[in-house]
Design a protein around this motif. Structure first.
Motif, short mmCIF file in Angstrom:
data_model
loop_
_atom_site.label_atom_id
_atom_site.label_comp_id
_atom_site.label_asym_id
_atom_site.label_seq_id
_atom_site.Cartn_x
_atom_site.Cartn_y
_atom_site.Cartn_z
N ILE A 112 -58.78 35.34 -52.77
CA ILE A 112 -58.93 35.09 -51.33
C ILE A 112 -58.49 36.32 -50.56
CG2 ILE A 112 -58.20 33.68 -49.36
CD1 ILE A 112 -57.57 31.43 -51.37
N VAL A 113 -59.33 36.79 -49.66
CA VAL A 113 -58.99 37.87 -48.74
C VAL A 113 -59.02 37.29 -47.33
CG1 VAL A 113 -59.68 40.10 -47.78
CG2 VAL A 113 -59.86 39.69 -50.25
N GLY A 114 -57.90 37.29 -46.65
CA GLY A 114 -57.79 36.69 -45.34
C GLY A 114 -57.67 37.72 -44.23
N HIS A 115 -57.31 37.24 -43.06
CA HIS A 115 -57.17 38.12 -41.90
C HIS A 115 -55.76 38.03 -41.34
CE1 HIS A 115 -57.89 40.24 -38.16
NE2 HIS A 115 -57.32 39.25 -37.53
N ALA A 116 -55.25 39.17 -40.94
CA ALA A 116 -54.02 39.26 -40.16
C ALA A 116 -54.20 40.41 -39.19
CB ALA A 116 -52.80 39.49 -41.05
#
Length: 351
Positions: A112-116
């Protein structure tokens, strides 16, 4: 009639896809028509596990996938900086369902690659830790899109996201970026070809951070760049070669089915066959493989977005056609091993 699958037994990790449910949005009020995205969203307004598996089970041997952030299922309330953690919570649930084996062998969303918002500087550490906890061992990195152009017609609806010019050089962004490597997190970079020098500067400043260049670096051929894609190829190639000199950078081979590069295809004018796609994309794919080497390249679907130009079977057939002259070791890297290594996926050997 069932499409012929090239090399049907070749194991694949799809390292770049999205999930979303936008079926409740009023698509008529969204400014997507100029880029053709309105029809894509009408057809793929819902792209959840069932829809993903319909694609991954359509003939190619997709062993695992990596989810890439797309602003899906953010928390509706709570601290603004932490709302993006809702996306990781959502995707980790999908991954757990896939990992049960009930829906077949494909390990969807194994990474999983998410956003911040890395402009939070050192304070983004709290957000990163929340993502890591929510991912329960599956969280691998961050994508904070830097895609920007002064001509709003280039990015169309995506220009409304508020991404500023020069994001990758922003001092606060870089303070946040510095929080990735200590946590073993990578950075997926989505930007456009004119912005590649900014990414090169970032990669050189942070050699300890793995950077994944999405979509072969975002060639452009629409808006202010209409009709200029071929003329800009040399400048793009120069930047790709410079990035390849940074050992911390790897590249995803795909994303060229989106409208930004200015190829003629769309829902209204789809290519007749995978060789047509392969022939058009070959200069970009071959340049990347030559510059980075197969062990630092990975083919990506970018679905459902690349459904703009072709279906899932045709896309992977095009990639296999492009790799037809590669050695077996190179093919294994391009379709499986690079993604497994970069995203630290334990999905078995490519045999």
């Amino acid at each position: 009639m069932t499409a012929t699958i090239l090399e049907p037994d070749r194991p694949i990790i799809d390292p770049h896809h999205h999930l979303w449910d936008r079926s409740r949005l009023d698509l008529r009020a969204m400014p997507f028509a100029a880029h053709g995205f309105s029809q894509m969203l009408r057809e793929r307004s819902r792209y959840m596990l069932d829809e993903l598996l319909a694609d991954t089970d359509s003939g190619h041997d997709i062993r695992a996938t990596v989810f890439i952030e797309c602003r899906a299922m953010y928390r509706a309330d709570g601290p603004k900086a932490l709302r993006s953690v809702g996306e990781t919570e959502f995707v980790n649930g999908v991954a757990a369902v896939a990992a049960s084996g009930v829906y077949g062998p494909t390990r969807a969303c194994a990474g999983i690659v998410g956003h911040a918002d890395l402009r939070l500087g050192a304070e983004v550490g709290e957000v990163l830790e929340a993502h890591i906890a929510a991912g329960q061992g599956r969280f691998r990195g961050i994508r904070h899109s830097a895609a920007y152009d002064g001509d709003e017609n280039v990015l169309g609806p995506l220009s409304t996201r508020g991404t500023p010019a020069g994001l990758l050089r922003d001092p606060d962004f870089r303070k946040g970026f510095a929080e990735l490597a200590p946590r073993g997190l990578s950075f997926d970079a989505w930007l456009l070809e004119p912005q590649l020098p900014d990414l090169l500067d970032l990669a050189q400043a942070f050699p300890e951070t793995t950077i994944v260049l999405d979509h072969v670096g975002g060639p452009v051929g629409i808006g202010a760049y209409a009709g200029q894609r071929a003329a800009r190829f040399g400048a793009w190639r120069t930047q790709i070669r410079a990035l390849a000199a940074c050992e911390n950078v790897v590249v995803k081979l795909g994303g060229l089915a989106m409208p930004f590069a200015g190829f003629e295809w769309s829902y209204a004018n789809r290519p007749d066959s995978y060789p047509a796609l392969a022939e058009a994309w070959a200069p970009y794919i071959e340049t990347c493989i030559e510059a980075f080497g197969a062990t630092r390249c990975m083919f990506e679907s970018n679905f459902p977005v690349d459904h703009f130009s072709c279906d899932y079977v045709t896309l992977w057939n095009a990639f296999k056609h492009l790799a037809r002259d590669c050695s077996e070791d190179e093919k294994q890297a391009l379709f499986f091993d690079t993604a497994a290594r970069v995203y630290r996926l334990d999905c078995g050997p490519a045999i």
